[in-house]
Design a protein around this motif. Sequence first.
Motif, PDB file in Angstrom:
ATOM      1  N   VAL A 129       2.946   7.900   8.489  1.00  0.00           N
ATOM      2  CA  VAL A 129       3.358   6.702   9.219  1.00  0.00           C
ATOM      3  C   VAL A 129       2.532   6.500  10.478  1.00  0.00           C
ATOM      4  O   VAL A 129       1.939   5.434  10.694  1.00  0.00           O
ATOM      5  CB  VAL A 129       4.860   6.750   9.578  1.00  0.00           C
ATOM      6  CG1 VAL A 129       5.244   5.590  10.474  1.00  0.00           C
ATOM      7  CG2 VAL A 129       5.707   6.777   8.329  1.00  0.00           C
ATOM      8  N   ASP A 130       2.485   7.507  11.341  1.00  0.00           N
ATOM      9  CA  ASP A 130       1.805   7.358  12.633  1.00  0.00           C
ATOM     10  C   ASP A 130       0.325   7.042  12.472  1.00  0.00           C
ATOM     11  O   ASP A 130      -0.205   6.143  13.137  1.00  0.00           O
ATOM     12  CB  ASP A 130       1.987   8.609  13.492  1.00  0.00           C
ATOM     13  CG  ASP A 130       3.437   8.808  13.912  1.00  0.00           C
ATOM     14  OD1 ASP A 130       4.184   7.808  13.978  1.00  0.00           O
ATOM     15  OD2 ASP A 130       3.823   9.965  14.164  1.00  0.00           O
ATOM     16  N   GLU A 131      -0.356   7.779  11.603  1.00  0.00           N
ATOM     17  CA  GLU A 131      -1.790   7.537  11.390  1.00  0.00           C
ATOM     18  C   GLU A 131      -2.042   6.148  10.814  1.00  0.00           C
ATOM     19  O   GLU A 131      -2.980   5.459  11.223  1.00  0.00           O
ATOM     20  CB  GLU A 131      -2.388   8.592  10.459  1.00  0.00           C
ATOM     21  CG  GLU A 131      -2.615   9.926  11.111  1.00  0.00           C
ATOM     22  CD  GLU A 131      -3.256  10.933  10.159  1.00  0.00           C
ATOM     23  OE1 GLU A 131      -3.738  10.527   9.081  1.00  0.00           O
ATOM     24  OE2 GLU A 131      -3.250  12.122  10.501  1.00  0.00           O
ATOM     25  N   THR A 132      -1.227   5.743   9.859  1.00  0.00           N
ATOM     26  CA  THR A 132      -1.413   4.447   9.210  1.00  0.00           C
ATOM     27  C   THR A 132      -1.229   3.302  10.194  1.00  0.00           C
ATOM     28  O   THR A 132      -2.076   2.415  10.305  1.00  0.00           O
ATOM     29  CB  THR A 132      -0.428   4.287   8.026  1.00  0.00           C
ATOM     30  OG1 THR A 132      -0.690   5.316   7.077  1.00  0.00           O
ATOM     31  CG2 THR A 132      -0.562   2.924   7.370  1.00  0.00           C
ATOM     32  N   ILE A 160       5.434   4.719  -2.941  1.00  0.00           N
ATOM     33  CA  ILE A 160       4.231   4.479  -3.730  1.00  0.00           C
ATOM     34  C   ILE A 160       3.287   5.659  -3.514  1.00  0.00           C
ATOM     35  O   ILE A 160       2.972   6.017  -2.386  1.00  0.00           O
ATOM     36  CB  ILE A 160       3.525   3.167  -3.330  1.00  0.00           C
ATOM     37  CG1 ILE A 160       4.433   1.973  -3.612  1.00  0.00           C
ATOM     38  CG2 ILE A 160       2.203   3.020  -4.082  1.00  0.00           C
ATOM     39  CD1 ILE A 160       3.848   0.645  -3.141  1.00  0.00           C
ATOM     40  N   LYS A 161       2.860   6.256  -4.589  1.00  0.00           N
ATOM     41  CA  LYS A 161       1.937   7.389  -4.514  1.00  0.00           C
ATOM     42  C   LYS A 161       0.502   6.858  -4.416  1.00  0.00           C
ATOM     43  O   LYS A 161       0.113   5.952  -5.159  1.00  0.00           O
ATOM     44  CB  LYS A 161       2.060   8.269  -5.757  1.00  0.00           C
ATOM     45  CG  LYS A 161       3.451   8.824  -5.953  1.00  0.00           C
ATOM     46  CD  LYS A 161       3.800   9.800  -4.869  1.00  0.00           C
ATOM     47  CE  LYS A 161       5.159  10.406  -5.129  1.00  0.00           C
ATOM     48  NZ  LYS A 161       5.969  10.570  -3.971  1.00  0.00           N
ATOM     49  N   PRO A 162      -0.294   7.423  -3.510  1.00  0.00           N
ATOM     50  CA  PRO A 162      -1.695   6.995  -3.413  1.00  0.00           C
ATOM     51  C   PRO A 162      -2.433   7.244  -4.726  1.00  0.00           C
ATOM     52  O   PRO A 162      -2.286   8.302  -5.332  1.00  0.00           O
ATOM     53  CB  PRO A 162      -2.269   7.877  -2.306  1.00  0.00           C
ATOM     54  CG  PRO A 162      -1.084   8.371  -1.549  1.00  0.00           C
ATOM     55  CD  PRO A 162       0.042   8.439  -2.538  1.00  0.00           C
ATOM     56  N   PHE A 208       7.336  -0.023   5.898  1.00  0.00           N
ATOM     57  CA  PHE A 208       6.881  -0.768   7.062  1.00  0.00           C
ATOM     58  C   PHE A 208       6.194  -2.049   6.615  1.00  0.00           C
ATOM     59  O   PHE A 208       5.211  -2.016   5.878  1.00  0.00           O
ATOM     60  CB  PHE A 208       5.907   0.077   7.895  1.00  0.00           C
ATOM     61  CG  PHE A 208       6.585   1.228   8.579  1.00  0.00           C
ATOM     62  CD1 PHE A 208       7.032   1.105   9.884  1.00  0.00           C
ATOM     63  CD2 PHE A 208       6.796   2.416   7.913  1.00  0.00           C
ATOM     64  CE1 PHE A 208       7.674   2.159  10.511  1.00  0.00           C
ATOM     65  CE2 PHE A 208       7.433   3.480   8.532  1.00  0.00           C
ATOM     66  CZ  PHE A 208       7.869   3.353   9.829  1.00  0.00           C
ATOM     67  N   MET A 209       6.722  -3.166   7.068  1.00  0.00           N
ATOM     68  CA  MET A 209       6.114  -4.464   6.758  1.00  0.00           C
ATOM     69  C   MET A 209       5.052  -4.763   7.815  1.00  0.00           C
ATOM     70  O   MET A 209       5.174  -4.340   8.970  1.00  0.00           O
ATOM     71  CB  MET A 209       7.183  -5.561   6.755  1.00  0.00           C
ATOM     72  CG  MET A 209       8.238  -5.342   5.680  1.00  0.00           C
ATOM     73  SD  MET A 209       9.603  -6.515   5.767  1.00  0.00           S
ATOM     74  CE  MET A 209      10.351  -6.054   7.318  1.00  0.00           C
ATOM     75  N   PHE A 269       0.840  -1.190   0.000  1.00  0.00           N
ATOM     76  CA  PHE A 269       0.000   0.000   0.000  1.00  0.00           C
ATOM     77  C   PHE A 269       0.877   1.242   0.000  1.00  0.00           C
ATOM     78  O   PHE A 269       2.020   1.204   0.458  1.00  0.00           O
ATOM     79  CB  PHE A 269      -0.877   0.041   1.258  1.00  0.00           C
ATOM     80  CG  PHE A 269      -1.848  -1.089   1.380  1.00  0.00           C
ATOM     81  CD1 PHE A 269      -3.072  -1.047   0.746  1.00  0.00           C
ATOM     82  CD2 PHE A 269      -1.531  -2.204   2.145  1.00  0.00           C
ATOM     83  CE1 PHE A 269      -3.980  -2.087   0.866  1.00  0.00           C
ATOM     84  CE2 PHE A 269      -2.427  -3.245   2.278  1.00  0.00           C
ATOM     85  CZ  PHE A 269      -3.659  -3.188   1.638  1.00  0.00           C
ATOM     86  N   ALA A 270       0.315   2.347  -0.464  1.00  0.00           N
ATOM     87  CA  ALA A 270       1.000   3.638  -0.376  1.00  0.00           C
ATOM     88  C   ALA A 270       1.050   4.071   1.088  1.00  0.00           C
ATOM     89  O   ALA A 270       0.171   3.742   1.876  1.00  0.00           O
ATOM     90  CB  ALA A 270       0.243   4.683  -1.195  1.00  0.00           C
ATOM     91  N   LEU A 271       2.089   4.801   1.427  1.00  0.00           N
ATOM     92  CA  LEU A 271       2.251   5.294   2.793  1.00  0.00           C
ATOM     93  C   LEU A 271       2.440   6.802   2.744  1.00  0.00           C
ATOM     94  O   LEU A 271       3.389   7.299   2.137  1.00  0.00           O
ATOM     95  CB  LEU A 271       3.475   4.650   3.446  1.00  0.00           C
ATOM     96  CG  LEU A 271       3.837   5.134   4.846  1.00  0.00           C
ATOM     97  CD1 LEU A 271       2.735   4.774   5.838  1.00  0.00           C
ATOM     98  CD2 LEU A 271       5.159   4.525   5.282  1.00  0.00           C
ATOM     99  N   THR A 272       1.504   7.537   3.364  1.00  0.00           N
ATOM    100  CA  THR A 272       1.633   8.993   3.385  1.00  0.00           C
ATOM    101  C   THR A 272       1.847   9.521   4.803  1.00  0.00           C
ATOM    102  O   THR A 272       2.507  10.515   4.990  1.00  0.00           O
ATOM    103  CB  THR A 272       0.393   9.667   2.772  1.00  0.00           C
ATOM    104  OG1 THR A 272      -0.767   9.199   3.465  1.00  0.00           O
ATOM    105  CG2 THR A 272       0.273   9.348   1.291  1.00  0.00           C
TER     106      THR A 272
END
Length: 83
Positions: free
Chosen positions: A15-18, A58-60, A41-42, A10-13
């Motif tokens: 870190v903390d929220e995801t 990876i761009k959303p 992050f795996m 998945f895209a990651l924009t």
Amino acid sequence: MHGEIMYVEFALTNVDETINFYTTLFNWKFTESFLTKHRYFMFETPGKAIYGGFDALIKPTSDGPIVYLLVDDIEVMVSLINE
């Protein structure tokens, strides 16, 4: 097993929220990878049914995640796809 989803990215924009979202709602476990120069992050799901990662490169998009499928023989599968 042939045809099983083996990994998803998945895209990651944020870190903390995801990590907080997926940990709180689904009890996913996260490990930061230091194999790359960017943030990656795996994760694994509670039943270890699916593994994957969140990639900062990876761009959303509305196209969705990148899904990797397990196959017994990649050359045979490529040949079947190209038929």
